[in-house]
Design a protein around this motif. Structure first.
Motif, PDB file in Angstrom:
ATOM      1  N   SER A 160       0.817  -1.211   0.000  1.00  0.00           N
ATOM      2  CA  SER A 160       0.000   0.000   0.000  1.00  0.00           C
ATOM      3  C   SER A 160       0.856   1.269   0.000  1.00  0.00           C
ATOM      4  O   SER A 160       0.456   2.283  -0.561  1.00  0.00           O
ATOM      5  CB  SER A 160      -0.942  -0.002   1.193  1.00  0.00           C
ATOM      6  N   GLY A 161       2.024   1.270   0.613  1.00  0.00           N
ATOM      7  CA  GLY A 161       2.898   2.444   0.606  1.00  0.00           C
ATOM      8  C   GLY A 161       3.375   2.769  -0.793  1.00  0.00           C
ATOM      9  O   GLY A 161       3.418   3.932  -1.200  1.00  0.00           O
ATOM     10  N   LEU A 183       2.655  10.534  -7.254  1.00  0.00           N
ATOM     11  CA  LEU A 183       3.511  10.968  -8.357  1.00  0.00           C
ATOM     12  C   LEU A 183       2.723  11.164  -9.656  1.00  0.00           C
ATOM     13  O   LEU A 183       3.077  12.001 -10.480  1.00  0.00           O
ATOM     14  CB  LEU A 183       4.646   9.973  -8.577  1.00  0.00           C
ATOM     15  N   ILE A 184       1.671  10.408  -9.834  1.00  0.00           N
ATOM     16  CA  ILE A 184       0.873  10.539 -11.055  1.00  0.00           C
ATOM     17  C   ILE A 184      -0.094  11.725 -10.946  1.00  0.00           C
ATOM     18  O   ILE A 184      -0.283  12.486 -11.895  1.00  0.00           O
ATOM     19  CB  ILE A 184       0.093   9.231 -11.335  1.00  0.00           C
ATOM     20  N   VAL A 185      -0.686  11.932  -9.781  1.00  0.00           N
ATOM     21  CA  VAL A 185      -1.717  12.949  -9.621  1.00  0.00           C
ATOM     22  C   VAL A 185      -1.133  14.349  -9.441  1.00  0.00           C
ATOM     23  O   VAL A 185      -1.751  15.333  -9.844  1.00  0.00           O
ATOM     24  CB  VAL A 185      -2.635  12.569  -8.436  1.00  0.00           C
ATOM     25  N   THR A 186       0.060  14.473  -8.867  1.00  0.00           N
ATOM     26  CA  THR A 186       0.642  15.786  -8.593  1.00  0.00           C
ATOM     27  C   THR A 186       0.785  16.651  -9.849  1.00  0.00           C
ATOM     28  O   THR A 186       0.377  17.814  -9.834  1.00  0.00           O
ATOM     29  CB  THR A 186       1.990  15.635  -7.871  1.00  0.00           C
ATOM     30  N   PRO A 187       1.339  16.163 -10.954  1.00  0.00           N
ATOM     31  CA  PRO A 187       1.415  17.024 -12.144  1.00  0.00           C
ATOM     32  C   PRO A 187       0.037  17.398 -12.702  1.00  0.00           C
ATOM     33  O   PRO A 187      -0.170  18.524 -13.165  1.00  0.00           O
ATOM     34  CB  PRO A 187       2.187  16.182 -13.169  1.00  0.00           C
ATOM     35  N   LEU A 210       3.027   5.990  -5.837  1.00  0.00           N
ATOM     36  CA  LEU A 210       2.772   6.018  -7.276  1.00  0.00           C
ATOM     37  C   LEU A 210       1.577   6.927  -7.609  1.00  0.00           C
ATOM     38  O   LEU A 210       1.642   7.718  -8.562  1.00  0.00           O
ATOM     39  CB  LEU A 210       2.518   4.610  -7.805  1.00  0.00           C
ATOM     40  N   VAL A 211       0.507   6.823  -6.847  1.00  0.00           N
ATOM     41  CA  VAL A 211      -0.668   7.657  -7.098  1.00  0.00           C
ATOM     42  C   VAL A 211      -0.305   9.123  -6.904  1.00  0.00           C
ATOM     43  O   VAL A 211      -0.698   9.995  -7.696  1.00  0.00           O
ATOM     44  CB  VAL A 211      -1.834   7.237  -6.184  1.00  0.00           C
TER      45      VAL A 211
END
Length: 119
Positions: free
Chosen positions: A24-25, A33-37, A30-31
């Motif tokens: 889960s960490g 890093l994908i959602v931030t941009p 990953l989520v």
């Protein structure tokens, strides 16, 4: 057994094991890093929407007043409007059969009354 299945099996195994071993960490990282941009681009494009918050027909704060026209321009507008009023009054008098007014003299008299009363 079909030899083609066994030929593909070793190539697909690392992906299956990789999907199973994600905890889960790692998913959280990953989520993020994908959602931030995506969130940064959405925030950068939302400037006009933020500027319009609190404005509109029901807003408490009124927009700043428009700059007033120069005094000469206002005087010319006032003179034109008073002359139009005198001309309309003159037409009504003519329809009633009364004697016509002097447009220029009556305009100046009414302007003097307006200036004396503070407009």
């Amino acid at each position: 057994m079909d030899p083609d299945i066994w030929g593909v099996y070793p190539d697909r195994m690392p992906f299956a094991l990789g999907a199973i071993s994600i905890d889960s960490g790692t998913v959280l990282i990953l989520v993020t890093l994908i959602v931030t941009p995506i969130a940064a681009v959405a925030f950068a494009r939302s400037g006009p929407a933020w500027n319009s918050i609190g404005k509109g027909p029901l807003a408490i704060e009124k927009p700043p007043p428009e700059a007033e026209a120069p005094a000469a321009e206002r005087e010319a507008e006032l003179r034109l409007e008073v002359r139009q009023l005198v001309a309309a009054d003159n037409e009504r008098r003519a329809r009633r059969g009364e004697e016509p007014l002097d447009l220029d003299g009556e305009t100046e008299r009414r302007l003097a009354d307006l200036v004396g009363s503070g407009r």
